[in-house]
Structures are given as C-alpha cells and as structure tokens.
Scaffold this motif. Structure first.
Motif, PDB file in Angstrom:
ATOM      1  N   GLY A   1      65.634 -14.966 104.630  1.00 30.29           N
ATOM      2  CA  GLY A   1      65.734 -15.166 106.155  1.00 30.29           C
ATOM      3  C   GLY A   1      66.213 -16.732 106.608  1.00 30.29           C
ATOM      4  N   SER A   2      65.758 -17.523 105.535  1.00 33.89           N
ATOM      5  CA  SER A   2      66.272 -19.033 105.824  1.00 33.89           C
ATOM      6  C   SER A   2      65.950 -19.831 104.450  1.00 33.89           C
ATOM      7  CB  SER A   2      65.128 -19.833 106.781  1.00 33.89           C
ATOM      8  OG  SER A   2      63.607 -19.580 106.140  1.00 33.89           O
TER       9      SER A   2
ATOM     10  N   GLY B   1      60.269 -21.822  99.569  1.00 36.74           N
ATOM     11  CA  GLY B   1      58.753 -21.598  99.416  1.00 36.74           C
ATOM     12  C   GLY B   1      58.661 -20.674  98.171  1.00 36.74           C
ATOM     13  N   ILE B   2      59.576 -19.799  97.879  1.00 36.25           N
ATOM     14  CA  ILE B   2      59.400 -18.671  96.736  1.00 36.25           C
ATOM     15  C   ILE B   2      59.518 -19.290  95.687  1.00 36.25           C
ATOM     16  CG2 ILE B   2      60.321 -16.393  95.874  1.00 36.25           C
ATOM     17  CD1 ILE B   2      58.642 -16.265  98.484  1.00 36.25           C
ATOM     18  N   VAL B   3      60.930 -20.123  95.576  1.00 34.80           N
ATOM     19  CA  VAL B   3      61.264 -20.969  94.378  1.00 34.80           C
ATOM     20  C   VAL B   3      60.215 -21.879  93.978  1.00 34.80           C
ATOM     21  CG1 VAL B   3      62.571 -22.533  93.385  1.00 34.80           C
ATOM     22  CG2 VAL B   3      63.667 -20.470  94.556  1.00 34.80           C
ATOM     23  N   LYS B   4      59.563 -22.728  94.894  1.00 33.46           N
ATOM     24  CA  LYS B   4      58.511 -23.647  94.659  1.00 33.46           C
ATOM     25  C   LYS B   4      57.149 -23.220  94.345  1.00 33.46           C
ATOM     26  CE  LYS B   4      56.960 -27.921  97.015  1.00 33.46           C
ATOM     27  NZ  LYS B   4      57.267 -28.458  98.341  1.00 33.46           N
ATOM     28  N   ASP B   5      56.924 -21.969  94.837  1.00 36.97           N
ATOM     29  CA  ASP B   5      55.585 -21.305  95.088  1.00 36.97           C
ATOM     30  C   ASP B   5      54.781 -22.395  95.913  1.00 36.97           C
ATOM     31  OD1 ASP B   5      53.482 -19.609  95.086  1.00 36.97           O
ATOM     32  OD2 ASP B   5      52.667 -20.450  93.177  1.00 36.97           O
ATOM     33  N   GLY B   6      55.324 -22.728  97.004  1.00 35.05           N
ATOM     34  CA  GLY B   6      54.445 -23.700  97.897  1.00 35.05           C
ATOM     35  C   GLY B   6      55.378 -23.862  99.258  1.00 35.05           C
ATOM     36  N   ASN B   7      54.687 -24.319 100.253  1.00 31.24           N
ATOM     37  CA  ASN B   7      55.340 -24.757 101.424  1.00 31.24           C
ATOM     38  C   ASN B   7      56.595 -25.557 101.120  1.00 31.24           C
ATOM     39  OD1 ASN B   7      53.530 -23.135 102.526  1.00 31.24           O
ATOM     40  ND2 ASN B   7      52.518 -24.998 103.649  1.00 31.24           N
ATOM     41  N   CYS B   8      57.944 -25.420 102.119  1.00 31.49           N
ATOM     42  CA  CYS B   8      59.082 -26.130 101.661  1.00 31.49           C
ATOM     43  C   CYS B   8      59.894 -26.162 102.818  1.00 31.49           C
ATOM     44  CB  CYS B   8      59.768 -25.247 100.535  1.00 31.49           C
ATOM     45  SG  CYS B   8      61.352 -26.068 100.454  1.00 31.49           S
ATOM     46  N   SER B   9      60.667 -27.236 103.076  1.00 35.53           N
ATOM     47  CA  SER B   9      61.383 -27.575 104.164  1.00 35.53           C
ATOM     48  C   SER B   9      62.791 -27.374 103.515  1.00 35.53           C
ATOM     49  CB  SER B   9      61.467 -28.900 104.722  1.00 35.53           C
ATOM     50  OG  SER B   9      62.629 -29.171 105.414  1.00 35.53           O
ATOM     51  N   GLY B  10      63.333 -26.103 103.445  1.00 36.30           N
ATOM     52  CA  GLY B  10      64.678 -25.799 102.927  1.00 36.30           C
ATOM     53  C   GLY B  10      65.863 -26.465 103.162  1.00 36.30           C
ATOM     54  N   PRO B  11      66.080 -26.930 104.419  1.00 37.36           N
ATOM     55  CA  PRO B  11      67.217 -27.876 104.752  1.00 37.36           C
ATOM     56  C   PRO B  11      67.113 -29.368 104.197  1.00 37.36           C
ATOM     57  CG  PRO B  11      66.586 -26.906 106.768  1.00 37.36           C
ATOM     58  CD  PRO B  11      65.398 -26.543 105.841  1.00 37.36           C
ATOM     59  N   GLN B  12      65.979 -29.801 103.688  1.00 37.62           N
ATOM     60  CA  GLN B  12      65.653 -31.122 103.117  1.00 37.62           C
ATOM     61  C   GLN B  12      65.467 -30.763 101.544  1.00 37.62           C
ATOM     62  OE1 GLN B  12      62.523 -32.712 104.985  1.00 37.62           O
ATOM     63  NE2 GLN B  12      63.887 -33.182 106.948  1.00 37.62           N
ATOM     64  N   SER B  13      65.400 -29.511 101.015  1.00 37.56           N
ATOM     65  CA  SER B  13      65.093 -29.546  99.623  1.00 37.56           C
ATOM     66  C   SER B  13      66.208 -28.979  98.787  1.00 37.56           C
ATOM     67  CB  SER B  13      63.989 -28.305  99.343  1.00 37.56           C
ATOM     68  OG  SER B  13      62.804 -28.989  99.988  1.00 37.56           O
TER      69      SER B  13
ATOM     70  N   ASP C   1      77.355 -33.830  95.089  1.00 37.59           N
ATOM     71  CA  ASP C   1      77.105 -35.410  95.781  1.00 37.59           C
ATOM     72  C   ASP C   1      75.589 -35.319  96.114  1.00 37.59           C
ATOM     73  OD1 ASP C   1      76.631 -33.273  97.916  1.00 37.59           O
ATOM     74  OD2 ASP C   1      78.506 -34.042  98.844  1.00 37.59           O
ATOM     75  N   ARG C   2      74.397 -34.319  95.894  1.00 33.44           N
ATOM     76  CA  ARG C   2      73.218 -34.338  96.025  1.00 33.44           C
ATOM     77  C   ARG C   2      72.970 -34.555  97.698  1.00 33.44           C
ATOM     78  NH1 ARG C   2      70.506 -32.685  92.964  1.00 33.44           N
ATOM     79  NH2 ARG C   2      68.751 -33.795  93.184  1.00 33.44           N
ATOM     80  N   LYS C   3      73.836 -34.140  98.356  1.00 30.23           N
ATOM     81  CA  LYS C   3      73.569 -34.049  99.909  1.00 30.23           C
ATOM     82  C   LYS C   3      72.755 -32.680 100.057  1.00 30.23           C
ATOM     83  CE  LYS C   3      77.250 -36.739 101.590  1.00 30.23           C
ATOM     84  NZ  LYS C   3      78.354 -36.686 102.690  1.00 30.23           N
ATOM     85  N   THR C   4      71.666 -32.746 101.113  1.00 34.58           N
ATOM     86  CA  THR C   4      70.974 -31.886 101.297  1.00 34.58           C
ATOM     87  C   THR C   4      71.553 -30.903 102.277  1.00 34.58           C
ATOM     88  OG1 THR C   4      69.998 -32.958 103.250  1.00 34.58           O
ATOM     89  CG2 THR C   4      68.928 -33.264 101.192  1.00 34.58           C
TER      90      THR C   4
END
Length: 109
Positions: A75-76, A82-94, A100-103
């Motif tokens: 959904g986002s 969060g699934i990939v990391k197995d923890g809380n995550c800010s997707g737009p910043q991760s 170019d390494r841009k988020t």
C-alpha cells in the motif's frame, strides 16, 4: 522499464528493489528482507508474517534473510520498507535511487 525506475533499500544484510506504482509500491521478486531487524517496535510484523504464510516471503540461503518469491504490491513505500527492514520505516526517506542516491521524497517533491 529502466533500472532508473527502481529504488533500493539496504537495511543490515537485506537488499530490496521497489518502485512507486499507481496504486502503491511494488517490491521486485528476488529482493531480500531481514528475518529479525534491530528495532523492537515492529508495526508491520503481522503483515510480514502473513506474507511468509502466503509464500511471498520464503527462506533465503542466508538464514538471516527472507527472499521475495514474486513481485509484491504494498500500500505504501513505508509498509514495504517496514517489511524489508523488519521494523518501523519512513519509506519516502529510506528508499534511494541507485544512480544518484536520491530518496523517493527528493525525487517526487
């Protein structure tokens, strides 16, 4: 589709590729996810466990990882992260563009 359309996330040993699509965020088959991430708070753990039961996430050759058996639409980008990391995550910043390494946040301002 070009490789520039994909973003990458590399928490600990995992490496996942995903991209925004019209109705969510698509993670590419073959991406990996941590079995046990470092944060204690895991708001997406139930979703992760459901994906394991459904066979979307399968054991990897590395015992610390799961592997995506097929492309999966989330959904986002935050839930996907969060699934990939197995923890809380800010997707737009991760999630970052490899070229170019841009988020996601920087690319889609």
């Amino acid at each position: 589709m070009s490789e520039n359309d994909w973003f990458v996330m590399r928490p600990q040993k995992a490496q996942a590729y995903g991209r925004p699509v019209g109705d969510g965020f698509l993670v590419r088959k073959g991406s990996t996810a941590m079995r046990e991430g470092s944060p204690r708070v895991k708001r997406d753990r139930e979703e992760r466990d459901r994906l394991v039961r459904q066979g979307v996430l399968v054991p990897d050759t590395d015992p610390d990882l799961y592997r995506f058996s097929r492309d999966h639409l989330f959904g986002s980008s935050s839930v996907a992260g969060g699934i990939v990391k197995d923890g809380n995550c800010s997707g737009p910043q991760s999630w970052r563009r490899p070229t170019d390494r841009k988020t996601i946040k920087e690319v889609f301002r």
